[in-house]
Design an enzyme around this catalytic site. Structure first.
Site, PDB file in Angstrom:
ATOM      1  N   CYS A   1      -1.171   6.119   8.789  1.00 49.56           N
ATOM      2  CA  CYS A   1      -1.534   4.780   8.308  1.00 49.56           C
ATOM      3  C   CYS A   1      -2.710   4.930   7.356  1.00 49.56           C
ATOM      4  O   CYS A   1      -2.787   5.905   6.618  1.00 49.56           O
ATOM      5  CB  CYS A   1      -1.860   3.850   9.482  1.00 49.56           C
ATOM      6  SG  CYS A   1      -3.253   4.394  10.493  1.00 49.56           S
TER       7      CYS A   1
ATOM      8  N   ARG B   1       0.840  -1.204   0.000  1.00 48.12           N
ATOM      9  CA  ARG B   1       0.000   0.000   0.000  1.00 48.12           C
ATOM     10  C   ARG B   1       0.873   1.252   0.000  1.00 48.12           C
ATOM     11  O   ARG B   1       0.558   2.234  -0.677  1.00 48.12           O
ATOM     12  CB  ARG B   1      -0.938  -0.014   1.203  1.00 48.12           C
ATOM     13  CG  ARG B   1      -2.028  -1.057   1.117  1.00 48.12           C
ATOM     14  CD  ARG B   1      -2.790  -1.192   2.426  1.00 48.12           C
ATOM     15  NE  ARG B   1      -3.543   0.019   2.751  1.00 48.12           N
ATOM     16  CZ  ARG B   1      -4.153   0.216   3.921  1.00 48.12           C
ATOM     17  NH1 ARG B   1      -4.085  -0.708   4.867  1.00 48.12           N
ATOM     18  NH2 ARG B   1      -4.821   1.334   4.140  1.00 48.12           N
TER      19      ARG B   1
END
Length: 282
Positions: free
Chosen positions: A241, A181
């Site tokens: 995050c 990611r």
């Protein structure tokens, strides 16, 4: 093991010995990514550590925000935790069903709201159950306590602060998402988000900080992991995050190795990846 503001973790042995302590309040802060297709509230209703109250991070949040579980206003936070019997003189132990995943988010939230006597159960419900410790489906009914939230702003970063940091580079930014990611080669679990990362940030997937039994890795292992990720532990750090949950695992780990003033970017990639025109690296 004493519970102090310098000890953000307690063991399952400690909690088992203090289950009936009048000043201890236990919080089940279980939450999972949308892709997990799990219902933490239903799991709490089925079984939880005796005395635990359920803390819904999606409801004890700024529900007017388009981004997930953003910090609520202090007044809302105070109202919710008073009803849980949390207030002056209370010691809070937070756990989650995965071991160490969403509990650090609630640990951080309490600290942002000016409450320092809070710790995370190392290994969480996963370790508690593996050790055969008691569980219940009974929901406690505590008496409300006085709680006044006083926002500790230095522990939070918003979008404007993150954009300013791109110019000043005063704070190191560490991203807790998976490497795929972070690099933009793996799809985000939330639709509509761009792929990649905040320019100049480093990557340290939060999963690397957690052992198979759900406990955090040792002090020396944590220091090595941050060092390997290129983080100078003597300089300020902001963690980020996907939506501000696993970033708090990094903040908890940093507190354990000596940096208890780590800030968290609350909006994280759910915000940065959704706002058009922001710089992105991949």
């Amino acid at each position: 093991m004493p519970l102090t503001t310098t000890n953000p973790l307690v063991t399952t042995e400690w909690l088992a010995a203090h289950l009936d302590a009048p000043d201890v309040r236990i919080i089940d802060a279980s939450w999972y990514l949308p892709t997990a297709q799990r219902n933490p509230k239903a799991e709490y209703d089925a079984e939880h550590i005796p005395g635990a109250m359920f803390f819904d991070i999606d409801e004890i949040a700024d529900t007017s925000s388009p981004f997930p579980h953003m910090l609520p206003r202090p007044e809302k936070f105070s109202s919710r935790v008073r009803a849980m019997g949390i207030g002056d003189g209370t010691r809070i132990i937070v756990y989650d069903g995965a071991g160490i995943f969403s509990a650090p988010r609630v640990w951080w939230m309490f600290r942002v709201m000016g409450f320092s006597d809070v710790a995370v159960l190392d290994g969480g419900l996963k370790k508690w159950k593996a050790e055969g410790r008691p569980l219940t489906d009974e929901r406690p009914r505590p008496s409300p306590r006085h709680f006044t939230a006083r926002r500790n702003a230095p522990l939070v970063r918003d979008l404007s602060a993150m954009l300013h940091n791109l110019e000043t580079c005063m704070e190191q930014v560490v991203d807790a998402r998976t490497g795929g990611r972070f690099r933009g080669v793996e799809a985000e679990p939330r639709p509509g988000l761009a792929r990649g990362h905040i320019p100049g940030s480093c990557n340290l997937p939060s999963s690397q900080l957690v052992n198979e039994d759900g406990t955090l890795k040792s002090h020396n292992e944590l220091v090595r992991l941050f060092d390997d990720a290129g983080i100078d532990l003597k300089k300020p750090v902001v963690t980020t995050c996907g939506s501000g949950v696993s970033a708090c695992i990094l903040a908890l780990a940093l507190a354990l190795i000596g940096n208890d003033q780590t800030a968290v970017y609350d909006g994280s990639w759910a915000e940065w990846g959704a706002v058009k025109g922001l710089p992105i690296e991949s």
